[in-house]
Design a protein around this motif. Structure first.
Motif, PDB file in Angstrom:
ATOM      1  N   TYR A 159       0.650  -0.799  -0.252  1.00  0.00           N
ATOM      2  CA  TYR A 159      -0.156  -0.124  -0.045  1.00  0.00           C
ATOM      3  C   TYR A 159       0.983   1.263  -0.046  1.00  0.00           C
ATOM      4  O   TYR A 159       0.969   2.492  -0.655  1.00  0.00           O
ATOM      5  N   LEU A 160       1.924   1.043   1.285  1.00  0.00           N
ATOM      6  CA  LEU A 160       2.885   2.125   1.031  1.00  0.00           C
ATOM      7  C   LEU A 160       3.456   2.814  -0.414  1.00  0.00           C
ATOM      8  O   LEU A 160       3.407   3.740  -1.101  1.00  0.00           O
ATOM      9  N   LEU A 161       4.404   1.263  -1.372  1.00  0.00           N
ATOM     10  CA  LEU A 161       4.571   1.196  -2.504  1.00  0.00           C
ATOM     11  C   LEU A 161       3.379   2.536  -3.341  1.00  0.00           C
ATOM     12  O   LEU A 161       3.875   2.978  -4.047  1.00  0.00           O
ATOM     13  N   GLY A 162       1.914   2.421  -3.368  1.00  0.00           N
ATOM     14  CA  GLY A 162       1.167   2.821  -3.948  1.00  0.00           C
ATOM     15  C   GLY A 162       0.779   4.128  -3.588  1.00  0.00           C
ATOM     16  O   GLY A 162       1.017   4.999  -4.844  1.00  0.00           O
ATOM     17  N   LEU A 163       0.950   4.704  -2.742  1.00  0.00           N
ATOM     18  CA  LEU A 163       1.225   5.687  -1.765  1.00  0.00           C
ATOM     19  C   LEU A 163       2.796   6.471  -3.097  1.00  0.00           C
ATOM     20  O   LEU A 163       1.998   7.472  -3.332  1.00  0.00           O
ATOM     21  N   LYS A 164       3.581   5.833  -2.376  1.00  0.00           N
ATOM     22  CA  LYS A 164       4.690   6.449  -3.590  1.00  0.00           C
ATOM     23  C   LYS A 164       4.816   6.844  -4.469  1.00  0.00           C
ATOM     24  O   LYS A 164       5.628   7.498  -4.643  1.00  0.00           O
TER      25      LYS A 164
END
Lengths: 758, 758
Positions: free
Chosen positions: A102-107
């Motif tokens: 999910y963090l990758l999505g935000l990044k």
């Protein structure tokens, strides 16, 4: 088509419903009688005790402290506050890396969205193509999209440049993330305590030998070919039958407990049951006596079977877990070919004991090859032709169909109210049931393919589900029509025509996908946190089956991240984000909200709820990386198709560079990082071996490994939780922190997720 | 279109010309002065001595014995008579397996042809579609083909059944052949004597270390990570510069010999040369003195460079050959990952010393990845767009183009005779030159890709050439037009349309391909056996450069099987045979004649002529297998396309099964047999190690391995032939047999290829 106002209304409704879910969650989780549903992880860790055991009775059930309700949102910052190293220790690397998706999505999407709104939206908005048109198929949202740019306009250069920028940014983030996760995995493996799987190799397809048993054959083979390294081996018993018996006995125990509880509450009437199938027909007997008698019977059979399996040489399968004196020896054996016939003596790293999928350890090579072929064919038909049987079932499930099969129901069905319900409800239900069963079907297919560990089964099922979602949800929504119609269309269209057909339809589907993101994404995540099914089941079990504290422990269902279904769903959002980034950037904020919300929720869940069945040390990351790359390439090809219909076909070579570079980037990353997820390097093995030899020179490794890979049914019941207790060190660390915290609340960096009640 | 009569005439012409070639060959090879051209292998083995050294002078040059001429065809049975085990000992496994490719063609196509003529030809012949038509595009041959079967006829069932039969037969033969060759390879490796590459691993990408030299770093690393197995290592010097100097010196030596020979023959006039480029301009000097002076100069530079390379630590590249105490240790190191960073300390089996391609041993990982990307893009453009620069050059090479660039040639060119020659000749020459250079271009591309052994370079070039031939010869002949036009057409056609387009054109091109097989195949093979280029070069060298017996030895050019160009050409015949087997079986006998003829010729050549540069133990077989599978799948898809235009589209699902099964078969074979071509199993290593330890307990392995992997320029010249002398045992066996043969001519199974002259 929906206008901006419609979207805003829909967003408001979905936000409100998500908020309602969250409020409900905040209320439910504060009730002590739900404590085991919302904080099972801490119970399993042994850090938290049942709240019922202290204070007055009412307080044990309902939280009457008004102040805590005011702080209902507190769980969110609490979920975010646990630092990652502690999270890895607490929940394992799998979980910690899973939330990083999910963090990758935000990044990826936060900078992409900022740039798109700063550059693309103004360019699109001033395009003025849709200004004068009264065409109702266009909405205000389309004014923000590429549809508003006139064909052949120079403005399209911006989109091409942005496609380059987005591609390079995505690749950069992916590259950095792959590197971080590889490092984390290697650190995790290096810092792990001694574990049986570090020394052990799974050997499959042991060839039959006329003079020796499997055990002797394995021992002689490895003594000769790994002379200074072989230690012991563990035979694998064919205990599937025994496992069924044990399972059946456990069920009967549960039923007896249930009947006894009922009898206790209402001592006047002894509960009865029927001896037939599922207690539906047959002779009526006293339930408690019946269960007791059945349990005794089955215990005898089980004891006999247990005896047989352990002593009969034919009960072993031609496979074994072979352990070595050092990690170096195991690493060597797992990575090398043993004999000139590559279909026998197959060696691979043993999965950790809880990760083993016992049923698949003994499939012959040819059978495996045939099964894989059948499953790929089945997957093809499942993906493209699953609608055909469903349509068939739907036609049966109509009013006429029911009347034919069950004529006695005719008067009931023909009544007006029932008829309308049946007509409105039945046609959809076949599809709904199929979609609900799909993950199970895919998992069964993966099991047939013969993978030997639960983690690889999960990964393979995720791959299949991803394909299904891509074809049936993404392509299926864009080009309406069943998948086999699309397939037919694609086969009869030129390869250069397909991206055009799909590309042209994409801007028009933006509002649909925005709604999809809100309903499936936002509300779905909010529903995840309430855990409605485990909540109900826990209370049912609590009412009927729980007698002792241990029963209550077992009634808890912490669940786990269902990687096989969750990850492909996340990938759908990556796909939507990347495809629409250049075309209709208006969709990006919705995706960002999804990723951010899901990140918080899943971080909370892995801290407080989920208890993973296995730990694969983030072995799934190469798949995640690969699928984002696929999404990226799909987005590039669709943009190419769209632009070539906009009289910008001169840009085709420029855009064709992107997929080539992206594929190359993927291969580069694969070569650079994937081996860390597949093999265990010798240097790391030597380091750990040397350290261990220095610190524990008198270790009795043979005793340590002897029963590590025993089939679960042979394990004594009190040992069942051994793998968790195994890494005592970790547990100590966590519980120490938790304990110290109870004393001083202000220890920075380790806040309790339920701080308000301590 | 050509009728049967035309084909018969053409076949007769080609057969006669092939026969003429063979007669010429029979004559030439019997002349003693050609002996070294046609039997160099035996000279290199040391079995045959120069015929000039015995008998009267004339007899040394010309064969006057009339009887031997009558037996001119004797070489054919002689070539076939050497049994395969002896052939493997004599010429190596590479050669023995290479001729088996032709045998594979016979095994596949003889039964296929018999069946096709027994079943398909009668079915086609009685189809009667073309009976009445006066259409001139059809010939008699088409009456034997599928074109004669009416659309939608039930007769097409025969073709579908035959497609199944042919597929299963081909797969069966391929499977058996793969098994046989795998066994042969394993036996060959097991029976080999001790060789340095069995103990050695090539380590690349040694990371830089601030405190240690490459040598120290390598030693420490392997001492730690392979503690009980590491023996020694051999650094790799960057000797490319030195190699150039050595090469230049050798050339100058040759020139001096040439001038001295000229001076001896004509002592009145001392030869002169010019100092400039290629002796074309510059100051005129005495040639012999000039060469001697140059040689002296270059010798000094060479000595200095040699000194520098050996002593300067910066002259080593970050790679090394690491040797182990046992084959087991080497096998383990070659198959495992050394460190957590998979881009450093890369280990792989060392190629045998003569097989090493020294220039590519030190390419950093990222550079290698970029190079591979560039080469795949280049390969794509080379395959599809090579016509564009050629057309451009052709336009330049026209009369007008020449007049523009070289105005002074105008009067010459404008003369009538010259003009017609130029106009007729020039346009084609650019293409001819390109095609002649193509193998070199492809080899250069493979070299840039960074492969580390000559054998892998050959295999990669073969793959590229196969792609080029498939697109430009096969597809290019069927759909006339340049490759990029085809590409454009394919991109704008639907995937289901492409097989139809190609499929429909196939029956019409049968006569063209029959002619192609006769001209390129039959005549090409006949030309191969005459060795016209080596013949001329040998006699030129003999006249000008040969002084001593050793010079004559060096003047011989035995050549070798040029796998990189020959194998893809064979694959074209497999492709034609499989594609036409169901469509126009009339082509099959021509292909069978090609395979049979080539089999005899190449068997003769590998026995008497070729001297392979390396021995890879048939490492190329997986590629051969893969390409036949590709041909099979292409044939199935094209048949499908053809049948779907014949109103037999109901057969599509039936035919679609075939490629799926074929792909599965390929994957199965790959899993089953390919590892034997890539890895060395530990069990085999243990067996060899144990045997060696028992038979030679006092072997000094360190001394044996010390200089095995020295760069060729550092080897003393007398050692240059060491690798051949290395397996003394083999040589002894062969020469023993040969010697014994001279005594008693009737030793069965080992007939001399030149029996008639002994």
């Amino acid at each position: 088509m929906a206008s901006v106002q419609d979207i805003v209304v829909s967003a408001a409704i979905n936000l409100l419903s998500a908020l309602a879910f969250l409020l409900l969650f905040a209320f439910l989780r504060l009730q002590p009688f739900n404590d085991r549903v919302y904080f099972p992880k801490w119970y399993l860790k042994g850090v938290r005790a049942s709240p019922r055991s202290r204070g007055p009775f009412v307080k044990k059930l309902v939280n009457l402290d008004g102040r805590t309700y005011l702080k209902f949102w507190k769980w969110m910052p609490a979920a975010l506050r646990m630092p990652e190293p502690e999270l890895i220790q607490h929940a394992g690397l799998d979980c910690a890396v899973y939330v990083r998706i999910y963090l990758l999505g935000l990044k990826i999407f936060v900078p992409v969205a900022l740039l798109a709104f700063a550059v693309l939206v103004p360019v699109n908005l001033t395009g003025k193509t849709l200004e004068g048109t009264k065409d109702l198929t266009y909405s205000n949202i389309d004014k923000l999209s590429i549809s508003n740019v006139p064909s052949g306009s120079l403005r399209l250069v911006t989109h091409i440049v942005m496609a380059y920028v987005f591609t390079f940014w995505t690749c950069y983030v992916l590259y950095k993330e792959y590197r971080i996760i590889t490092t984390k995995r290697l650190q995790f493996l290096a810092s792990e305590g001694r574990r049986p799987d570090q020394f052990t190799v799974l050997v499959r397809n042991v060839p039959p030998d006329p003079d020796e048993t499997v055990g002797e054959h394995v021992e002689h083979f490895f003594c000769v070919n790994h002379p200074h390294h072989y230690l012991i081996h563990q035979l694998i018993y064919n205990a599937n039958n025994l496992a069924t018996l044990v399972e059946r006995k456990k069920q009967l125990h549960n039923w007896r407990t249930y009947y006894m509880t009922r009898y206790e509450r209402n001592p006047k009437k002894r509960p009865t049951t029927k001896t037939g199938f599922w207690g539906l027909w047959g002779q009526t007997v006293d339930a408690i006596d019946y269960c007791t008698a059945e349990i005794e019977k089955i215990s005898e059979v089980e004891a006999a079977e247990r005896e047989r399996v352990t002593n009969d040489p034919n009960a072993t399968v031609p496979a074994a877990f072979v352990s070595f004196k050092s990690r170096w020896g195991a690493a060597v054996c797992a990575q090398t070919q043993q004999t000139s016939n590559p279909t026998v003596w197959l060696t691979e790293w043993a999965p950790e004991p809880r990760d083993v999928y016992w049923d698949n350890l003994a499939i012959p090579y040819v059978e495996l090859a045939v099964k894989k072929l059948l499953m790929s064919v089945a997957m093809f038909f499942l993906t493209f032709f699953f609608m055909i049987p469903i349509v068939f079932v739907q036609s049966l499930a109509s009013i006429e169909g029911i009347e034919k099969v069950f004529p006695f129901l005719t008067p009931l069905i023909e009544s007006k109210h029932v008829k309308s319900v049946v007509q409105g409800f039945l046609p959809g239900i076949a599809l709904k049931i199929f979609l609900a069963l799909l993950p199970t079907i895919l998992m069964t297919m993966s099991k047939i393919e013969g993978h030997t560990s639960l983690s690889s089964l999960d990964r393979r099922s995720a791959g299949k589900y991803h394909l299904f979602l891509f074809v049936n949800v993404f392509l299926g929504s864009i080009i309406t029509g069943a998948a086999f119609e699309q397939l037919h269309k694609f086969l009869n269209q030129s390869p250069s025509e397909i991206p055009k057909t799909v590309g042209v339809a994409i801007p028009m589907k933006a509002t649909f996908f925005i709604t999809y993101i809100m309903v499936d994404g936002w509300a779905g995540i909010a529903a995840e946190i309430i855990r409605i099914v485990p909540l109900i089941i826990f209370h049912l079990k609590n009412a009927f089956l729980v007698k002792t504290e241990k029963d209550r422990e077992e009634a808890m269902d912490p669940g786990s991240i269902t990687f096989a279904t969750n990850e492909p769903r996340i990938q759908l959002y990556f796909l939507l984000g990347l495809v629409y980034a250049c075309i209709t950037p208006f969709i990006l904020p919705f995706i960002i909200v999804f990723f951010a919300f899901a990140y918080v929720v899943f971080r909370h869940q892995i801290i407080n709820v989920y208890d993973q069945k296995y730990e694969s040390a983030a072995a799934f990351w190469p798949d995640v990386h690969f699928r984002v790359i696929v999404s990226l390439i799909v987005s590039q090809i669709l943009l190419l198709g769209l632009l070539s219909t906009k009289n910008a076909s001169k840009s085709t070579p420029l855009l064709l560079v992107l997929p080539v570079v992206t594929i190359w980037f993927h291969r580069f990353c694969k070569g650079r990082y994937e081996p860390a997820f597949v093999r265990f390097p010798l240097q790391d093995a030597v380091v750990k071996d040397t350290l261990e030899r220095a610190t524990e020179p008198n270790l009795d490794l043979k005793a340590y490994l002897r029963d590590a890979y025993l089939h679960p049914v042979f394990r004594p019941i009190e040992n069942e939780k051994e793998p968790v207790d195994d890494d005592e060190e970790n547990n100590q660390v966590v519980s120490t922190k938790r304990t110290s915290q109870r004393g001083s609340k202000n220890v920075s960096g380790s806040v309790t997720p339920d701080g308000q009640r301590l």
